[in-house]
Design a protein around this motif. Structure first.
Motif, short mmCIF file in Angstrom:
data_model
loop_
_atom_site.label_atom_id
_atom_site.label_comp_id
_atom_site.label_asym_id
_atom_site.label_seq_id
_atom_site.Cartn_x
_atom_site.Cartn_y
_atom_site.Cartn_z
N LEU A 79 -4.27 6.38 -12.64
CA LEU A 79 -3.03 6.54 -13.41
C LEU A 79 -2.13 5.32 -13.31
O LEU A 79 -1.11 5.25 -13.99
CB LEU A 79 -2.29 7.79 -12.94
N LYS A 80 -2.49 4.36 -12.47
CA LYS A 80 -1.75 3.10 -12.32
C LYS A 80 -0.30 3.32 -11.89
O LYS A 80 0.58 2.52 -12.19
CB LYS A 80 -1.76 2.26 -13.61
N LEU A 81 -0.06 4.43 -11.19
CA LEU A 81 1.26 4.62 -10.57
C LEU A 81 1.13 4.06 -9.16
O LEU A 81 0.61 4.71 -8.25
CB LEU A 81 1.62 6.11 -10.53
N THR A 82 1.59 2.83 -8.97
CA THR A 82 1.29 2.13 -7.72
C THR A 82 2.45 2.16 -6.71
O THR A 82 2.38 1.49 -5.69
CB THR A 82 0.92 0.66 -8.00
N GLY A 83 3.48 2.93 -7.02
CA GLY A 83 4.60 3.01 -6.07
C GLY A 83 4.20 3.63 -4.74
O GLY A 83 4.73 3.28 -3.69
N THR A 84 3.26 4.56 -4.77
CA THR A 84 2.77 5.21 -3.55
C THR A 84 1.73 4.30 -2.90
O THR A 84 0.85 3.79 -3.58
CB THR A 84 2.13 6.56 -3.89
N LYS A 85 1.84 4.11 -1.59
CA LYS A 85 1.02 3.08 -0.94
C LYS A 85 -0.11 3.64 -0.09
O LYS A 85 -0.05 4.77 0.41
CB LYS A 85 1.91 2.20 -0.05
N PHE A 86 -1.09 2.78 0.12
CA PHE A 86 -2.21 3.05 1.03
C PHE A 86 -1.92 2.33 2.35
O PHE A 86 -1.72 1.12 2.35
CB PHE A 86 -3.50 2.51 0.41
N GLY A 87 -1.93 3.11 3.45
CA GLY A 87 -1.68 2.46 4.73
C GLY A 87 -2.80 2.62 5.74
O GLY A 87 -3.17 1.68 6.41
N CYS A 88 -3.34 3.84 5.83
CA CYS A 88 -4.31 4.07 6.91
C CYS A 88 -5.54 4.85 6.47
O CYS A 88 -6.59 4.72 7.06
CB CYS A 88 -3.63 4.79 8.07
N VAL A 134 13.11 0.74 -3.45
CA VAL A 134 13.46 2.16 -3.31
C VAL A 134 12.93 2.98 -4.48
O VAL A 134 13.20 4.18 -4.57
CB VAL A 134 15.00 2.37 -3.18
N ASN A 135 12.18 2.35 -5.37
CA ASN A 135 11.66 3.12 -6.51
C ASN A 135 10.20 2.82 -6.82
O ASN A 135 9.67 3.24 -7.85
CB ASN A 135 12.53 2.89 -7.75
N GLY A 136 9.55 2.08 -5.95
CA GLY A 136 8.11 1.84 -6.12
C GLY A 136 7.77 0.70 -7.06
O GLY A 136 6.59 0.47 -7.34
N THR A 137 8.75 -0.02 -7.57
CA THR A 137 8.42 -1.08 -8.54
C THR A 137 8.16 -2.44 -7.91
O THR A 137 7.66 -3.33 -8.58
CB THR A 137 9.52 -1.24 -9.61
N ALA A 138 8.52 -2.63 -6.65
CA ALA A 138 8.21 -3.92 -6.00
C ALA A 138 6.69 -4.10 -6.01
O ALA A 138 5.95 -3.20 -5.60
CB ALA A 138 8.72 -3.92 -4.56
N GLU A 139 6.23 -5.23 -6.47
CA GLU A 139 4.78 -5.42 -6.58
C GLU A 139 4.24 -6.11 -5.33
O GLU A 139 4.54 -7.28 -5.06
CB GLU A 139 4.43 -6.25 -7.82
N PHE A 140 3.44 -5.37 -4.59
CA PHE A 140 2.73 -5.93 -3.44
C PHE A 140 1.34 -6.37 -3.91
O PHE A 140 0.93 -6.03 -5.03
CB PHE A 140 2.62 -4.87 -2.33
N GLY A 141 0.63 -7.07 -3.05
CA GLY A 141 -0.70 -7.54 -3.44
C GLY A 141 -1.61 -6.41 -3.89
O GLY A 141 -2.35 -6.52 -4.87
N ILE A 142 -1.52 -5.29 -3.17
CA ILE A 142 -2.41 -4.15 -3.44
C ILE A 142 -2.12 -3.51 -4.80
O ILE A 142 -2.94 -2.77 -5.33
CB ILE A 142 -2.29 -3.12 -2.28
N ASP A 143 -0.95 -3.82 -5.37
CA ASP A 143 -0.54 -3.22 -6.64
C ASP A 143 -0.93 -4.05 -7.86
O ASP A 143 -0.73 -3.61 -9.00
CB ASP A 143 0.99 -3.03 -6.66
N VAL A 144 -1.45 -5.23 -7.64
CA VAL A 144 -1.72 -6.15 -8.76
C VAL A 144 -2.72 -5.53 -9.73
O VAL A 144 -3.74 -4.97 -9.32
CB VAL A 144 -2.24 -7.50 -8.21
N GLN A 145 -2.41 -5.64 -10.99
CA GLN A 145 -3.30 -5.15 -12.04
C GLN A 145 -3.67 -6.33 -12.93
O GLN A 145 -2.81 -6.98 -13.49
CB GLN A 145 -2.62 -4.08 -12.91
#
Lengths: 738, 153
Positions: free
Chosen positions: B30-39, A232-243
């Motif tokens: 900016l490495k703010l990765t909470g916002t996602k890419f979907g389509c 609910v705050n964007g901190t869950a790390e998905f594969g696409i978020d890996v740095q």
């Protein structure tokens, strides 16, 4: 509350392993002699599982407080922090929570103190129903139910013994509760954190006593999910978020036709895009590597690769459909045979016949395929939203010509799985890109690439013939199926005598008392890659079978509920869920103004029935008023998760039934993105009630069993409302507006 | 080119081409990765942020178009999950895989900022984000619960 960490964040680094060999046979877990302590950092009780799981002990480097985490399932530290390693992939189905609940229940700790951590890839974390570390087939809790409870119970017994030894009293006089061991007679107590140092030097018990369900305080409750706070705050790390430091970001385009190859590509237009570093040529794809995704995408879009479109270039919807329809014209390998069906059909004065068809379907996970890899002299490290970390080790070892244990796999959260992330195509591309670049690469597919290069739910056709007796009930049942085989590609050894068990599941083990039954199956390749899609063969065969049974009931002029209940005699679990779903519905008021349909299906060890009620004016717009679902998954270990998974399966199944169809044109997929492969939206979400039937039987799966009954219950309701028997999905192609 | 962006109350600078979508500047630069890419075609809503208080799909919104505007991402809601929408999402156990939820939450928050007590129809028309896990009925419940929590504040 941050309850999720990675094992490497526990303050003890993973160390080398050696000599581990995979044993891919499925071993039934025993409750005896399989717990062991792992050499962990001082003052931490770390418990793992060993024999009969065929792993050798990991070599632990105990120097400098380091330990091997390779086989640890549970750690308790001096501050009472409990961390459970989660071997299975969290893709929304709730395994981080439910697997941790199994341990916590026996351990006697407060749920709010329990943390979960992604386990690395290692043989010790093998899914015992698969024989490899992978998530799918609604197996996670089914395989882990006994072993993980035993881990919790073993740790509890050790902590009790440690306290009893310290106090010089019999262990039997001591009790564990709320992470504390108490000796009531002497009014003494010690926290687990105060006991872990001693307990960690003890041998684990060879036999543990597990609690009965009546004694549970965590299992059977809707314990809060451990991953929700991160989601609910964007901190869950998905594969696409890996740095990863110094990583490049890449994107890929494979040959649009399946099986085609890259002939040539002029790299210059991509290299002219600011930020693009390199154009990589694979056998069948082009990858553009850049500083960031946007320049990579622009670079790729600037290219005009020349493809050798390959043998499938001429295929299209009509050609594969013609091949499937031709395949069911002839006798095919027999998947199930009882009585003498052919003779019964020949002798009958009337045979009821029907032909059903479903198309290929894409998974369309919300997170497009992606992975990150780094290859060094010592091996490889992969970060991936994957359903198969154990498979990645083996595949990467093959690609890179190294040993599987040289491949470190970090499983992130998965932005949906549904079977798509069992596949290794995007992993292999990422490994090759990282190897060619000599540094870390994150490869991200566009949505278009994701939709055009899926492993699709097989298109399938199913032909039925039945003979009814004077009362209207079937005495003979003949079902011939043709579709591509998933297992022929993935596990060819499992295909015996032309039968892929997954292609005929839900068709070949009917719960119905029918004297003569014959189910045949013809493997028919369509030139389209096929893979596991939520509920796999059940997803189409339950629709075929449950629709045809509804046809027979209509032919007999008998209420489908009464008809099913009679046919299901001797199958009380089927009957119980059907009864529960019907009783929670408006079935008794079924009429033109309340059109309803029903279906029931067992899959993945669980039984699920659904009744769908439509708004009456189906022709102007097909709209669901209400769905009553009933599920018997043996024991509902987390009822809210059970409900959520039924809701989820309904939406997945409904989307497919309404819209789902992948079209093949000139050997390539026509659909490209959500506008032409639409998804159910919130506005269309039906009201759903889920009744949980706790039979107390063996724990069944929950990620998939809610999907199979949805489509037939829906189209059976459409039949009741309109007299139109839908025999080909999706509904939008059958003229319905949704 | 370098662009100064007002993101979550801070002025941050990104060096990207003018056509770079805000989503990618925020995620990759900016490495703010909470916002996602979907389509990538503004169809699914995974990339939803607030631009001057309105929910906007940022995967097709060029950076050059948002200079001088107030941009808010999921990371801006709270430091401790205390925002009513986050509380409501936790209470109702809305997320499953969670990938679409940043976008869902930003769309829901914009809805509630504009309309304190939305009707079912308001929710239907504002919440057009795609969720493949099928959390839709819980999203609806979560919005109603957030309304209650906001009213109680």
């Amino acid at each position: 509350m941050d309850t999720i960490s990675n094992m490497s964040d526990l303050g003890v680094a993973s160390s080398r392993v050696s000599g581990i060999t995979e044993n891919s046979s499925v071993i039934k877990p025993s409750r005896r002699q399989f717990l062991k302590t792992s050499t962990a950092a001082a003052g931490v009780l770390a418990l793992g599982i060993s024999a009969p799981i065929a792993t050798r002990r990991a070599m632990a480097d105990t120097a400098a407080g380091e330990s091997s985490l390779i086989d640890i399932w549970l750690t308790i530290d001096k501050n009472d922090q409990v961390t459970v390693a989660i071997a299975n992939s969290e893709m929304g189905q709730g395994v981080y929570t439910s697997m941790a609940m199994l341990v916590a229940e026996e351990l006697e700790v407060d749920w709010n103190s329990v943390h979960a951590a992604a386990a690395p890839a290692a043989p010790a974390y093998k899914n015992l129903m698969f024989g490899m570390q992978a998530t799918g087939g609604s197996t996670s809790i089914r395989w882990a139910y006994d072993p993980l409870r035993a881990v919790g119970a073993g740790a509890r017994e050790m902590l009790i013994q440690a306290a009893a030894d310290q106090w010089g009293v019999p262990a039997i006089e001591c009790k564990a509760a709320n992470a504390t061991v108490t000796h009531a007679a002497s009014n003494r107590s010690l926290r687990y954190g105060e006991l872990v140092d001693v307990a960690s030097k003890m041998s684990p018990p060879t036999d543990v006593k597990l609690k009965t369900p009546e004694q549970w305080s965590i299992l059977g409750t809707s314990a809060k999910r451990l991953d929700t706070p991160l989601k609910v705050n964007g901190t869950a790390e998905f594969g696409i978020d890996v740095q990863v430091p110094d990583m490049h970001i890449a994107t890929v385009m494979a040959c649009p036709t399946f099986g085609g190859k890259l002939k040539s590509v002029d790299e210059a237009p991509a290299l002219a895009v600011k930020g693009v570093k390199k154009v990589l040529k694979l056998d069948d794809a082009v990858i553009v590597v850049a500083d960031a995704y946007w320049p990579a995408k622009k670079g790729l879009a600037a290219l005009s690769p020349e493809w050798d479109r390959g043998a499938n270039a001429g295929r299209n919807n009509e050609s594969y459909r013609a091949e499937l329809l031709a395949a069911i014209e002839n006798e095919a390998p027999v998947a199930h045979d009882q009585g003498d069906t052919v003779a019964a059909l020949t002798a009958a004065s009337e045979v009821v016949e029907a032909l059903y068809e479903v198309p290929h379907l894409a998974h369309a996970t919300m997170e497009p395929m992606n992975a990150t890899a780094l290859i060094t002299e010592d091996g490889a490290e992969v970060w991936a939203p994957t359903q198969g970390p154990g498979i990645i080790q083996r595949v990467a070892a093959g690609v890179l010509q190294i040993a599987p244990e040289q491949v470190k796999v970090n499983t992130t959260f998965l932005g949906g799985g549904f079977g798509r992330r069992f596949e290794m195509d995007f992993i292999v591309q990422t490994l090759l890109a990282a190897k060619m670049m000599g540094g870390p690469v994150k490869l991200i597919w566009s949505r278009e690439e994701d939709m055009k290069h899926d492993f699709y739910r097989p298109a399938s056709v199913s032909a039925f013939k039945a003979v009814l007796n004077d009362e209207g009930y079937p005495t003979a049942w003949h079902n011939r199926i043709a579709c591509p085989s998933i297992m022929s590609r993935v596990f060819p050894n499992s295909v015996k005598d032309g039968i892929d068990g997954q292609s005929v599941e839900a068709a070949n083990e009917l719960p119905y008392a029918i004297e003569h039954q014959r189910v045949e199956y013809k493997i028919t390749e369509t030139g389209v890659p096929v893979g596991f899609w939520r509920a796999v063969g059940n997803s189409q065969n339950a629709w075929f079978v449950q629709s045809f049974v509804d046809e027979l009931a209509a032919k007999a002029g008998i209420d489908p509920y009464a008809y099913q209940m009679k046919l299901l005699e001797g199958h009380p679990r089927h009957q119980a869920v059907l009864k529960a779903a019907v009783e929670a519905s408006a079935w008794s008021e079924r009429s033109a103004s309340k059109p309803l349909g029903l279906a029931v299906q067992k899959s993945f060890g669980s039984y699920c029935a659904m009744v769908v009620e439509l708004e009456p004016d189906v022709k102007s717009r097909l709209k669901i008023r209400h769905i009553s679902a009933a599920i018997d998954c043996g024991i509902a270990l987390n009822p809210d998760t059970v409900v959520a998974q039924i809701e989820s399966s309904i939406v997945y199944g409904l989307t497919a039934a309404y819209y789902g169809e992948i079209d093949i044109e000139d050997g390539a997929v026509k659909q490209s993105n959500f506008p032409n492969y639409p998804m159910l939206k919130l506005e269309q979400m039906p009201a759903i009630d889920v009744a949980i039937v706790n039979s107390g039987e063996a724990v069944g799966g929950i990620g998939e069993p809610g999907l199979p009954p949805l489509a037939p219950a829906l189209t059976n309701a459409v039949f009741f409302a309109t007299g139109d028997r839908v025999r080909r999905l999706p509904l939008v192609k059958a003229g319905y507006s949704v | 080119m370098s662009y100064e962006l007002n993101i979550n109350g801070e002025t941050l600078s990104v060096d990207v081409d003018a056509d770079t979508p805000l989503l990618w500047a925020v995620r990759d630069n900016l490495k703010l990765t909470g916002t996602k890419f979907g389509c990538g075609v503004a169809s699914c809503g995974a990339c939803t942020m607030h631009i001057d208080g309105q929910a906007v799909r940022t995967c097709v919104l060029p950076v050059s178009a948002v200079v001088g505007k107030e941009i808010k991402t999921i990371e801006s809601l709270s430091d401790d999950n205390s925002h009513p929408i986050q509380q409501a999402w936790i209470e109702e156990e809305v997320p499953q895989c969670g990938y679409c939820q940043s976008g869902m939450i930003m769309a829901a928050t914009a809805l509630l900022n504009n309309k304190a007590n939305p009707t079912e129809k308001d929710i239907d028309s504002a919440m057009t984000n795609i969720c493949r896990c099928g959390t839709y009925s819980r999203v609806r419940k979560g919005i109603h619960r957030a309304v209650e929590l906001m009213a109680a504040k």
